[in-house]
Structure formats: structure tokens, C-alpha cells
Design an enzyme around this catalytic site. Structure first.
Site, PDB file in Angstrom:
ATOM      1  N   ASN A 149      44.477  30.798  -1.851  1.00 39.81           N
ATOM      2  CA  ASN A 149      44.236  29.397  -1.511  1.00 39.81           C
ATOM      3  C   ASN A 149      42.771  28.966  -1.553  1.00 39.81           C
ATOM      4  O   ASN A 149      42.490  27.779  -1.680  1.00 39.81           O
ATOM      5  CB  ASN A 149      44.897  29.042  -0.173  1.00 39.81           C
ATOM      6  CG  ASN A 149      44.372  29.850   0.969  1.00 39.81           C
ATOM      7  OD1 ASN A 149      44.057  31.023   0.806  1.00 39.81           O
ATOM      8  ND2 ASN A 149      44.256  29.246   2.126  1.00 39.81           N
ATOM      9  N   GLU A 245      41.874  38.340   8.434  1.00 40.66           N
ATOM     10  CA  GLU A 245      41.861  36.876   8.555  1.00 40.66           C
ATOM     11  C   GLU A 245      43.254  36.420   8.157  1.00 40.66           C
ATOM     12  O   GLU A 245      43.575  36.387   6.964  1.00 40.66           O
ATOM     13  CB  GLU A 245      40.804  36.285   7.614  1.00 40.66           C
ATOM     14  CG  GLU A 245      39.370  36.711   7.911  1.00 40.66           C
ATOM     15  CD  GLU A 245      38.815  36.065   9.164  1.00 40.66           C
ATOM     16  OE1 GLU A 245      39.356  35.043   9.615  1.00 40.66           O
ATOM     17  OE2 GLU A 245      37.826  36.597   9.693  1.00 40.66           O
ATOM     18  N   CYS A 279      44.593  28.001   5.916  1.00 45.94           N
ATOM     19  CA  CYS A 279      44.826  28.750   7.171  1.00 45.94           C
ATOM     20  C   CYS A 279      44.475  27.924   8.403  1.00 45.94           C
ATOM     21  O   CYS A 279      45.023  28.173   9.472  1.00 45.94           O
ATOM     22  CB  CYS A 279      44.053  30.056   7.153  1.00 45.94           C
ATOM     23  SG  CYS A 279      42.289  29.827   6.934  1.00 45.94           S
TER      24      CYS A 279
HETATM   25  P1  NAP Z   1      49.478  37.149   0.851  1.00 46.09           P
HETATM   26  O1  NAP Z   1      50.769  37.036   0.155  1.00 46.09           O
HETATM   27  O2  NAP Z   1      49.425  37.892   2.135  1.00 46.09           O
HETATM   28  O3  NAP Z   1      48.459  37.783  -0.219  1.00 46.09           O
HETATM   29  C1  NAP Z   1      47.101  37.948   0.052  1.00 46.09           C
HETATM   30  C2  NAP Z   1      46.551  39.109  -0.759  1.00 46.09           C
HETATM   31  O4  NAP Z   1      47.149  40.307  -0.293  1.00 46.09           O
HETATM   32  C3  NAP Z   1      46.878  39.028  -2.243  1.00 46.09           C
HETATM   33  O5  NAP Z   1      45.812  39.590  -2.974  1.00 46.09           O
HETATM   34  C4  NAP Z   1      48.122  39.883  -2.348  1.00 46.09           C
HETATM   35  O6  NAP Z   1      48.323  40.430  -3.631  1.00 46.09           O
HETATM   36  C5  NAP Z   1      47.817  40.977  -1.346  1.00 46.09           C
HETATM   37  N1  NAP Z   1      48.970  41.635  -0.763  1.00 46.09           N
HETATM   38  C6  NAP Z   1      50.244  41.173  -0.647  1.00 46.09           C
HETATM   39  N2  NAP Z   1      51.015  42.086  -0.028  1.00 46.09           N
HETATM   40  C7  NAP Z   1      50.208  43.127   0.267  1.00 46.09           C
HETATM   41  C8  NAP Z   1      50.423  44.377   0.922  1.00 46.09           C
HETATM   42  N3  NAP Z   1      51.620  44.724   1.389  1.00 46.09           N
HETATM   43  N4  NAP Z   1      49.381  45.234   1.044  1.00 46.09           N
HETATM   44  C9  NAP Z   1      48.162  44.886   0.565  1.00 46.09           C
HETATM   45  N5  NAP Z   1      47.905  43.725  -0.063  1.00 46.09           N
HETATM   46  C10 NAP Z   1      48.913  42.849  -0.198  1.00 46.09           C
HETATM   47  O7  NAP Z   1      48.850  35.730   1.154  1.00 46.09           O
HETATM   48  P2  NAP Z   1      48.668  34.474   0.200  1.00 46.09           P
HETATM   49  O8  NAP Z   1      50.008  33.841  -0.005  1.00 46.09           O
HETATM   50  O9  NAP Z   1      47.846  34.804  -0.986  1.00 46.09           O
HETATM   51  O10 NAP Z   1      47.775  33.569   1.157  1.00 46.09           O
HETATM   52  C11 NAP Z   1      48.318  32.836   2.176  1.00 46.09           C
HETATM   53  C12 NAP Z   1      48.087  33.437   3.540  1.00 46.09           C
HETATM   54  O11 NAP Z   1      46.702  33.736   3.740  1.00 46.09           O
HETATM   55  C13 NAP Z   1      48.440  32.447   4.632  1.00 46.09           C
HETATM   56  O12 NAP Z   1      49.127  33.086   5.665  1.00 46.09           O
HETATM   57  C14 NAP Z   1      47.074  31.954   5.108  1.00 46.09           C
HETATM   58  O13 NAP Z   1      47.064  31.437   6.409  1.00 46.09           O
HETATM   59  C15 NAP Z   1      46.264  33.196   4.991  1.00 46.09           C
HETATM   60  N6  NAP Z   1      44.841  32.861   4.951  1.00 46.09           N
HETATM   61  C16 NAP Z   1      44.049  33.148   6.028  1.00 46.09           C
HETATM   62  C17 NAP Z   1      42.707  32.787   6.018  1.00 46.09           C
HETATM   63  C18 NAP Z   1      41.796  33.097   7.169  1.00 46.09           C
HETATM   64  O14 NAP Z   1      40.596  33.100   6.944  1.00 46.09           O
HETATM   65  N7  NAP Z   1      42.296  33.329   8.369  1.00 46.09           N
HETATM   66  C19 NAP Z   1      42.182  32.127   4.910  1.00 46.09           C
HETATM   67  C20 NAP Z   1      43.030  31.850   3.837  1.00 46.09           C
HETATM   68  C21 NAP Z   1      44.350  32.231   3.867  1.00 46.09           C
HETATM   69  P3  NAP Z   1      49.312  39.720  -4.694  1.00 46.09           P
HETATM   70  O15 NAP Z   1      48.689  38.412  -4.981  1.00 46.09           O
HETATM   71  O16 NAP Z   1      49.308  40.663  -5.837  1.00 46.09           O
HETATM   72  O17 NAP Z   1      50.646  39.607  -4.019  1.00 46.09           O
END
Ligand code: NAP
Length: 470
Positions: A149, A245, A279
């Protein structure tokens, strides 16, 4: 584009398509990394650590300043990459590119402030002749895993401080948005970052996450993403530092003395920025009953003015969701909420990856749309009769990243500051407010540790104590 391992930009026959989520156009391809690429990246990062920890701080500083300069000179290109591979409108993407310049610049500034202090060893009887200090040393290889994002600036929040502190990095960007991260890598190499210090493996988590996360050469996993992946990483990561995060469903409180125009305008922006895939996006708004009707009317009017469409058009306010699967998930949540008795005030319709900005009232407390992170363009309005009630409801979920209150009363503001269970409280702003130098992170299921360069640097370095027995 190619991935970066050791001293090479690496290509492979096996590729991943990067597509524009609005029209499915092919933007570019990246190699589909596998376990062998992960192994090569860690081997390179071991070399990279030896190089960067011995690099004089002034050299790290000048590399980071030069990187910021390169991004500034190519800001529009960076913005177009963000907007083409992801969901953000071009206006939102320009803001992210400019914030990335800040993040890298602040990393350069903080590199010269990694300091220690003397320790008064003679404070203990028997230690009179001892004198010493501690300084901070880099911990080693940082494994950075980033979400889709904010595909540029959230990468910079890990890579900037890691390099400033003398570490090396293995980075895995989100599979759907790897191009912005690779462009940042190109800028760092052009700025003179020695090869091996930064390694970027593009590839699906389903294929390479376990190899990355379980590798004992990583001394810290710095993860930004969803709670589910975060929990998986915590279970598998073993003995390493962890920075998490994670997500939230942020609450905003609007009191009866609030400037309504301001609270509506900022909360609408906070709810629908990046199509709600944010987020710190506003998901729950608790409005004092004395101003509820007026707030609701204005909020719906503002929401209905938003222009939804192609994210690269200058006049689009809200682009597509990241893919059709995610848009269909939000559609399902909306249907479920309606069945549970929530009242739809506007929106609710999906057209492919586009989703109308959606506003509900009377969302049941037990509904997923209330308790969980929707990560889409949906916001819930609730009528409350007191600040106590608003705070209790704000705290009733398992997340706690940012909270916000609109009020003119200092007492109200300080009560919210004290009692909201979150990592940051915004007064007369929505929860969607952040600058890159502030400590950023959550409590409860929203995360562990803090980012915001200076704070990430504390996580990515350790104190080493030194004592002379004279
Ligand atoms: P996501 O599905 O959790 O993916 C994030 C990253 O983790 C991607 O590079 C993904 O790879 C990888 N990943 C997925 N499953 C994994 C696993 N089991 N082990 C290790 N790595 C793994 O999240 P997203 O859909 O990209 O982002 C949305 C989430 O991020 C939301 O919940 C949002 O709130 C959170 N977020 C938090 C912050 C903060 O600063 N607190 C900021 C931005 C976003 P792939 O792409 O290859 O699946």
C-alpha cells in the site's frame, strides 16, 4: 525490472507480471525469486554487512543524501511507478514520493546522531577506578518485508535506517508492487551504495517467505503487513529481533464542540486515502449525539463528491483497489454487514476493482466491519452520548495504532491522550496523519516496536558497553 543480489541485477526466465489494477495492463515483469535466490541474497548480505559496518559514517551520509537527490530529480517518474503498479492516485503517489525523499534525508541526518554516553561506574562501591562508556553498533543483516500500500516509502523506512546504522539488508517487497522498491534500489546504487549492502529478492511469499524468515543469518525481521502474516513470522522467525508494523481499524472521536467542517473534511480524506488501504485509515467515527445529524449529513455529502476512477487521471480522488480479489472481499463484508442490520448511507457497489466510497451507520459491535480491519473504502459512523462511551468503544477492538479526537476542549483532548490504547493520538486531525520522523507504531495487535528513522535505528543497533579498570 531485475532483482538485486550481490553485485548483479539478476533476471530469470520465470517471471511475475506486474499489472495496473485499474485496467490489468502489463506495467512490467520481475523475476520470480526462489530459495536459491534467497540463499544467494543472504550470502551477499553477509559480505555487505562487513562492508557497511566499516564504511565511515560520513560516506553513509553522503550516499543517503545523494539518493534523496536522485529521487527528487526523478520524483514524477517515481510517482508514476507507484500509481501504475498500485492503487494510489497520481496525487497520492506524488505525496508518497516526496515523503520518501524526507525519509531518506532524515536517515542521512540521523546517521550522525547514533551516539552513546559515559557510564558512571564509580556509582557502585568497589568500582571507583573504572571508567567507560557505551556506543551503538549495527546488528547485522536486516530482513525487510514490505506491503503493497506504500510501495516506496515503507521500503525507505526500513532500508534508510538500516544503511544509516551500518547494517546490510535483504528486502522482499510485496509481489504486486515490487517496482517502486527496485527503483529505490537503483537510486541507492547510483548514489554509490556499495554492492552487497542491499539485496532485493522479488518473489511470492508462498514460495520464499519460509526460507527468508527462518534464515538464522538475519538478525532482525522488520515487517510491515497484515496480522496473519505477522503472526506466521513470529512463530517461525526464531531467535531474532522483530519489528512489526501491522494493521488497525482506527477510531476518530468527534465531540460536540468540534469544528464540524474540519472534522468532516479530514475524516473523509482519512477514510478514503489510498482507497482505504491504509494502516492508519479512519474506519470508526464516534460522534457526539448533539452534532451527530449534522455531521452525518455533511459526511455523506463530502463522500458523494469523490470522483472514483483511473488512478493516473489528474482529477481522480480515489483509484482502484489493489486487485479484484480484495475488492470482492470488501463487497462480501458489506453484504454481511447489511445482513447483520447495519444501515448503508452511501456507496456499497463494486465495479471490477473499483469500489464506491461507502458509509455505514448502526454497525453492530459484533460485525467484522466493526472489529476487524476492512482495509478498503468503508467507514462506520456511531452516535455516542459521552467521551467516556466514545473512548470505551474506541478501545473495544484488538488493534491500537492511531486514535484521533476533534474538540476545542483541552480536558477532552488530554482525557483522550491518556485513555486511548494506541501508539499515537491526533488532536483535530484524523488518524491518517503522519510525518516520517515521528515515532510510529502500534500497541496490542497493531504491532511491536517503532519506526520513524531515529526509533528504527534504536532497533537496528545495539549498545556495546566498554569499561576500563585503571
Ligand atoms: P500482507 O499480505 O501481510 O503482505 C505483506 C508482505 O508480507 C508482502 O511482501 C507479502 O508477500 C509478505 N508475506 C505474506 N505472507 C507472509 C508470510 N506468511 N511470511 C512472510 N511474509 C509474508 O499485507 P499487504 O496486503 O501487502 O498489506 C496490507 C496490510 O499491511 C494491512 O493489514 C495494513 O494495515 C498493514 N500495514 C501496516 C502498516 C504499519 O505501518 N503499521 C503500514 C502499511 C500496511 P507477498 O506479496 O508475496 O504475498
Amino acid at each position: 525490472m531485475k532483482m538485486l543480489i550481490g553485485e548483479n541485477w539478476v533476471d530469470k526466465d520465470d517471471k511475475i507480471d506486474v499489472r495496473n489494477p485499474y485496467n490489468d495492463d502489463l506495467v512490467d515483469t520481475v523475476p520470480s525469486g526462489d530459495e536459491d535466490d534467497v540463499e544467494a541474497a543472504f550470502r551477499a548480505a553477509e559480505e555487505g554487512f562487513k562492508i557497511n559496518r566499516n564504511l565511515p559514517v560520513h560516506q553513509r551520509i553522503s550516499i543517503l543524501y545523494k539518493t534523496a537527490e536522485i529521487i527528487r530529480n526523478n520524483q514524477e517518474e517515481f510517482a508514476r511507478t507507484i500509481a501504475s503498479e498500485g492503487s494510489k492516485t497520481i496525487k497520492e503517489a506524488r505525496k508518497e514520493a516526496s515523503r520518501c525523499i524526507d525519509t531518506i534525508t532524515i536517515s542521512a541526518e540521523e546517521a550522525r546522531r547514533i551516539v552513546g554516553e559515559t557510564v558512571p561506574f564509580d556509582s557502585r562501591e568497589g568500582s571507583e577506578n573504572r571508567i567507560g562508556y557505551y556506543y551503538r553498533f549495527p546488528i547485522g543483516i536486516i530482513l525487510a518485508i514490505t506491503p503493497f500500500n506504500d510501495p516506496l516509502n515503507l521500503v525507505a523506512h526500513k532500508v534508510g535506517p538500516a544503511i544509516a546504522g551500518g547494517n546490510s539488508v535483504v528486502l522482499k517487497p510485496a509481489t504486486v508492487t515490487p517496482l517502486s522498491a527496485l527503483k529505490l534500489g537503483e537510486a541507492l546504487i547510483e548514489a554509490g551504495l556499495p554492492w552487497n549492502v542491499l539485496n532485493i529478492v522479488t518473489g511470492r511469499a508462498s514460495r520464499i517467505a519460509d526460507a527468508l524468515v527462518t534464515d538464522s543469518r538475519a538478525r532482525m525481521i522488520s515487517f510491515t503487513g497484515g496480522t496473519e502474516a505477522g503472526l506466521d513470522i513470529v512463530k517461525k522467525g526464531g531467535l531474532k529481533k522483530i519489528g512489526m508494523e501491522l494493521g488497525s481499524n482506527s477510531p476518530v472521536i468527534v465531540m460536540d464542540d468540534a469544528d464540524l467542517e474540519q472534522s468532516v473534511e479530514l475524516s473523509v480524506s482519512g477514510a478514503f486515502w489510498a482507497v482505504g488501504q491504509n494502516c492508519i485509515g479512519v474506519q470508526r467515527i464516534y460522534i457526539h449525539e448533539a452534532v451527530y445529524e449534522e455531521f452525518e449529513k455533511m459526511f455523506v455529502e463530502y463522500t458523494q463528491k469523490m470522483k472514483v476512477g483511473y488512478q493516473l487521471d489528474e482529477d481522480t480522488d480515489m483509484g482502484p483497489m489493489i486487485n479484484e480479489e480484495e475488492a470482492a472481499r470488501v463487497e462480501k463484508w458489506v453484504e454481511e454487514a447489511l445482513k447483520e442490520g447495519a444501515e448503508l448511507l452511501t456507496g456499497g457497489q463494486r465495479m471490477g476493482t473499483l469500489f464506491e466510497p461507502t458509509v455505514f451507520r448502526n454497525m453492530p459491535e459484533s460485525a467484522k466491519m466493526n472489529c476487524e480491519e476492512v482495509f478498503g473504502p468503508v467507514v462506520n459512523l456511531y452516535k455516542v452520548s459521552s467521551l467516556d462511551e466514545a473512548i470505551e468503544l474506541s478501545n473495544s477492538v484488538r488493534y491500537g495504532l492511531h486514535g484521533a479526537i476533534f474538540t476545542k476542549s483541552l480536558n477532552n483532548a488530554f482525557k483522550a491522550i491518556r485513555e486511548l490504547e494506541v501508539g499515537g493520538v491526533m488532536i483535530n486531525d484524523s488518524t491518517d496523519y503522519r510525518i516520517d520522523m515521528m515515532p510510529f507504531g502500534g500497541v496490542k495487535w497493531s504491532g511491536l516496536g517503532r519506526e520513524g528513522i531515529k526509533f528504527a535505528l534504536l532497533e537496528m543497533t545495539e549498545p556495546k558497553v566498554v569499561c576500563f579498570n585503571l
